[in-house]
Enzyme design. Structure first.
Site, PDB file in Angstrom:
ATOM      1  N   CYS A 227       0.834  -1.202   0.000  1.00  0.00           N
ATOM      2  CA  CYS A 227       0.000   0.000   0.000  1.00  0.00           C
ATOM      3  C   CYS A 227       0.873   1.258   0.000  1.00  0.00           C
ATOM      4  O   CYS A 227       1.423   1.635  -1.023  1.00  0.00           O
ATOM      5  CB  CYS A 227      -0.964  -0.042   1.197  1.00  0.00           C
ATOM      6  SG  CYS A 227      -2.310   1.158   1.093  1.00  0.00           S
TER       7      CYS A 227
ATOM      8  N   HIS B  79      -3.549  -5.274   0.251  1.00  0.00           N
ATOM      9  CA  HIS B  79      -3.047  -5.751   1.542  1.00  0.00           C
ATOM     10  C   HIS B  79      -3.089  -7.281   1.573  1.00  0.00           C
ATOM     11  O   HIS B  79      -4.012  -7.884   2.142  1.00  0.00           O
ATOM     12  CB  HIS B  79      -3.888  -5.188   2.682  1.00  0.00           C
ATOM     13  CG  HIS B  79      -3.669  -3.731   2.930  1.00  0.00           C
ATOM     14  ND1 HIS B  79      -2.735  -3.273   3.829  1.00  0.00           N
ATOM     15  CD2 HIS B  79      -4.240  -2.635   2.377  1.00  0.00           C
ATOM     16  CE1 HIS B  79      -2.748  -1.943   3.829  1.00  0.00           C
ATOM     17  NE2 HIS B  79      -3.654  -1.529   2.957  1.00  0.00           N
TER      18      HIS B  79
ATOM     19  N   GLU C  99      -1.550  -9.304   3.326  1.00  0.00           N
ATOM     20  CA  GLU C  99      -1.430  -9.879   4.677  1.00  0.00           C
ATOM     21  C   GLU C  99      -2.770 -10.368   5.211  1.00  0.00           C
ATOM     22  O   GLU C  99      -2.811 -11.258   6.077  1.00  0.00           O
ATOM     23  CB  GLU C  99      -0.819  -8.861   5.645  1.00  0.00           C
ATOM     24  CG  GLU C  99      -1.667  -7.640   5.968  1.00  0.00           C
ATOM     25  CD  GLU C  99      -1.449  -6.463   5.032  1.00  0.00           C
ATOM     26  OE1 GLU C  99      -1.726  -5.315   5.443  1.00  0.00           O
ATOM     27  OE2 GLU C  99      -1.014  -6.690   3.878  1.00  0.00           O
TER      28      GLU C  99
END
EC number: 6.3.4.2
Length: 558
Positions: free
Chosen positions: A387, A523, A525
Site C-alpha cells: 500500500c 493488503h 497480509e
C-alpha cells in the site's frame, strides 16, 4: 414451503479481571479444534465502543483495522479468526455498539416502533440478538466474543442480550465460556484464585453463570486451585481449563484439546452426531515447522506505528507464515520511518535480510519510507512494499530515476509539481489534465475497500509467485498511482506487474533487474494463514534467505 433454518448453537466468550487476556486467540483456537472435528464453524465479535467501526480510530488506541472481503473495516480479532479457521468473514461478523444504536435510531426515525418509547430493553437487546442470528445462521456452531471486560458499563447491553438468548434457547443451544486471570504472586509463591471468583460473581449478578472457565496464568493450574475455583464458581472441575503462557500461539489448539475443552462443548451443545475425532495434524505441522527451523532471517518493518505493533498485526503474522512454509524462523526488527529520516538509511537499515514497508496514512514518516525504498533498490536488498510502501517506491523512482523533482503524493503535498500518487478524482479527467482536490472534499470519497480482482502480467515476478493470471486481494486505501506517469516510469525500467480488472488502476510494481523488489497496492497480509501462507510473503522470505546466503538457499526440508 421451506421451513426456516434452526438457530445455530452459540458459544459466548467473555473476559474478566483485566483486558488483553487473549479472548480472541482462545476463541479462535477452540473454533479451530471444532473445525478439525468436522463441524462448520463461524465467529463474530461484539465490541462495546460507540464508533460505528474501527475505520477512523487511531492505530495507537485500537491497533490494526482488519478488512474483510466485502470491505468492512473491523476489529483485529477477526484476523485471528480467519487465520485459525478456514472461513471468510464479512461485516456481519463485526458488530459495535455504534452500529446497533445507529440501526435502532434509523428504525425509530422510520416509525418502525409505532411511536413507542425506544429503550435498551427490548429494542437494543433485540437488535443485538437479530444481528447475532444474521451472522451465524447456517453453521453447526458459532463462537461470539464479547469485547471488553465484565464489569465495564459499556458491555452491559451485550451481556444482557446473551443472557436472554440463553434463557430463550436453553443450555443445549447457548453456552458461556469465561476467560479470567489467575495471577501468580512471586512473593507468596502462590497462584491467586480470588480475582477469578470475583469476576464470576460479577457475571452471576447479571444473570450469567459460566459453563466453562479458561484460566490464564503463567503456569499450569495445580489440582488444588482447580478444585477451589470449581467449588467457588459453581463450574464443574472438568470445565476449569488452564491456559498458560505459551511461546507459540499455534500450540493453543492442542493445549485446549488435551484438556477436553472441545469435548465439553460438543457434549453440552449435543453435537455428537456431527462431530468426528479431532484431526489436528495441520496444526502439529505448523508447530513442528516453527520449532525446528533450518534457517533464520531478520526482516525490518519500516513503519510509523512500530511502538504499537498491533497496528501491523497481520503483517507480522504473515511474515512468520511465510517462514513457516519453508522452515525458516523470521525475526522482526521494528523500525520507525522517522528514524530513517534522522539517522539515514545506511545506518538505520543495516544488517537486514529483507525490508518491508507496510501501509499507512499521512505525511509523518513518509520521507523515511521513500529513503527506505531507495536504499533497498540501490543495494539489492529484498524489498516488499504494501500500500503506502508501494507508493513510497513510486515516489523514489519518479524523483531519483525519472527526473521528476518534487514528485510526491497529494496526500502529503497538494502543491507537488508531479503528483505521481493522488486521488482518482485528481488525475482522471475528461481532458487528461490533473485536477486539484478541493480543501473540503470528502476524505472517504475514493476509498477502495475489500476484495477486488487484478490481472497479473505474464513474465513478471508477480506472475511467477501467484502462478495465476487473475488474483483477488483485499484493499484499504484512498490514493492511487497517477496513470499520467505510467510511460515515463516504464521508460526508466519500472514494471507494472498487475493492474485492476478493468486495466485502469496500477496494482503492483517491480524492478525486474533487482533480486526481489515487489510492491502492491492491496493488503495481501489479510489473506495469509499459518497453514497455507501467502505467495508474496513466501516469496519474500525465500528472497531474504537467498540474500543472507549470498544467493544460495540452504537445503529445505522435504
Amino acid at each position: 414451503m421451506t421451513a426456516p433454518a434452526a438457530p445455530t448453537p452459540l458459544i459466548f466468550v467473555t473476559g474478566g479481571v483485566v483486558s488483553s487476556l487473549g479472548k480472541g486467540i482462545a476463541a479462535a483456537s477452540l473454533a479451530a479444534i471444532l473445525e478439525a472435528r468436522g463441524l462448520s464453524v463461524t465467529m463474530m465479535k461484539l465490541d462495546p465502543y460507540i464508533n460505528v467501526d474501527p475505520g477512523t480510530m487511531s492505530p495507537f488506541q485500537h491497533g490494526e483495522v482488519y478488512v474483510t472481503d466485502d470491505g468492512a473495516e473491523t476489529d483485529l480479532d477477526l484476523g485471528h479468526y480467519e487465520r485459525f479457521v478456514n472461513m471468510r468473514l464479512s461485516g456481519k461478523n463485526s458488530i459495535t455498539t455504534g452500529k446497533i444504536y445507529d440501526s435502532v435510531i434509523r428504525n425509530e426515525r422510520r416509525g418502525d416502533y409505532l411511536g413507542g418509547t425506544v429503550q435498551v430493553i427490548p429494542h437494543i437487546t433485540d437488535e443485538i440478538k437479530a444481528r447475532i442470528d444474521e451472522a451465524t445462521i447456517g453453521h453447526d456452531v458459532a463462537l461470539v466474543e464479547i469485547g471488553g471486560t465484565v464489569g465495564d458499563i459499556e458491555s452491559l447491553p451485550f451481556l444482557e442480550a446473551i443472557r436472554q438468548i440463553r434463557i430463550e434457547r436453553g443450555a443445549h443451544n447457548a453456552m458461556f465460556i469465561h476467560l479470567t486471570l489467575v495471577p501468580y504472586i512471586a512473593a507468596a509463591g502462590e497462584l491467586k484464585t480470588k480475582p477469578t471468583q470475583h469476576s464470576v460473581k460479577d457475571l452471576r449478578t447479571i444473570g450469567i453463570q459460566p459453563d466453562v472457565l479458561i484460566c490464564r496464568s503463567e503456569r499450569p493450574l495445580p489440582e488444588g486451585e482447580r478444585r477451589k475455583i470449581a467449588l467457588f464458581t459453581n463450574v464443574p472441575e472438568r470445565a476449569v481449563i488452564s491456559a498458560i503462557d505459551l511461546d507459540n500461539i499455534h500450540k493453543i489448539p492442542m493445549w485446549l484439546h488435551r484438556q477436553d475443552l472441545d469435548q465439553i462443548v460438543v457434549e453440552q451443545l449435543r453435537l455428537e452426531s456431527k462431530a468426528k475425532p479431532a484431526d489436528l495434524s495441520a496444526w502439529n505441522a505448523v508447530v513442528d515447522a516453527s520449532e525446528h527451523p533450518i534457517d533464520e532471517v531478520t526482516i525490518g518493518i519500516v513503519g510509523k506505528y512500530v511502538d504499537h505493533k498491533d497496528a501491523y498485526k497481520s503483517v507480522g503474522e504473515a511474515l512468520k507464515h511465510g517462514g513457516i512454509r519453508q522452515r525458516t524462523r523470521v525475526t522482526l526488527k521494528w523500525l520507525e520511518s522517522e528514524d530513517v529520516e534522522r539517522e539515514g538509511a545506511e545506518k538505520a537499515l543495516a544488517d537486514l535480510d529483507g525490508i518491508l514497508v507496510p501501509g499507512g496514512f499521512g505525511d509523518r514518516g513518509f520521507e523515511g519510507k521513500v529513503l527506505t525504498a531507495k536504499f533497498a533498490r540501490e543495494h539489492d536488498v529484498p524489498y516488499f512494499g504494501i500500500c503506502y510502501g508501494m507508493q513510497a517506491a513510486v515516489v523514489d523512482a519518479a524523483r531519483n530515476l525519472a527526473g521528476f523533482a518534487g514528485a510526491n503524493s497529494t496526500e502529503n503535498d497538494r502543491a507537488t509539481p508531479h503528483p505521481v500518487i493522488g486521488l482518482i478524482t485528481e488525475w482522471r479527467t475528461s481532458t487528461g489534465d490533473v485536477e486539484r482536490r478541493s480543501e473540503d472534499s470528502d476524505l472517504g470519497g475514493t476509498m477502495r475497500l475489500g476484495l477486488q480482482d487484478q490481472r497479473v502480467k505474464p513474465g513478471t515476478r508477480a506472475h511467477a509467485l501467484y502462478g495465476k493470471d487473475v488474483v483477488g486481494e483485499r484493499h484499504r486505501h484512498r490514493y492511487e498511482f497517477n496513470n499520467h506517469y505510467r510511460v515515463p516510469l516504464e521508460d526508466v525500467g519500472l514494471v507494472f506487474s498487475a493492474k485492476s480488472a478493468d486495466d485502469t488502476l496500477v496494482e503492483m510494481i517491480e524492478w525486474p533487474n533487482h533480486p526481489w523488489f515487489v510492491a502492491c497496492q492491496a493488503h495481501p497480509e489479510f489473506l495469509s494463514t499459518p497453514r497455507s501462507g501467502h505467495p508474496l510473503f513466501v516469496g519474500f522470505i525465500r528472497a531474504a534467505r537467498e540474500y543472507k546466503h549470498g544467493g544460495k538457499l540452504l537445503e529445505e526440508a522435504a
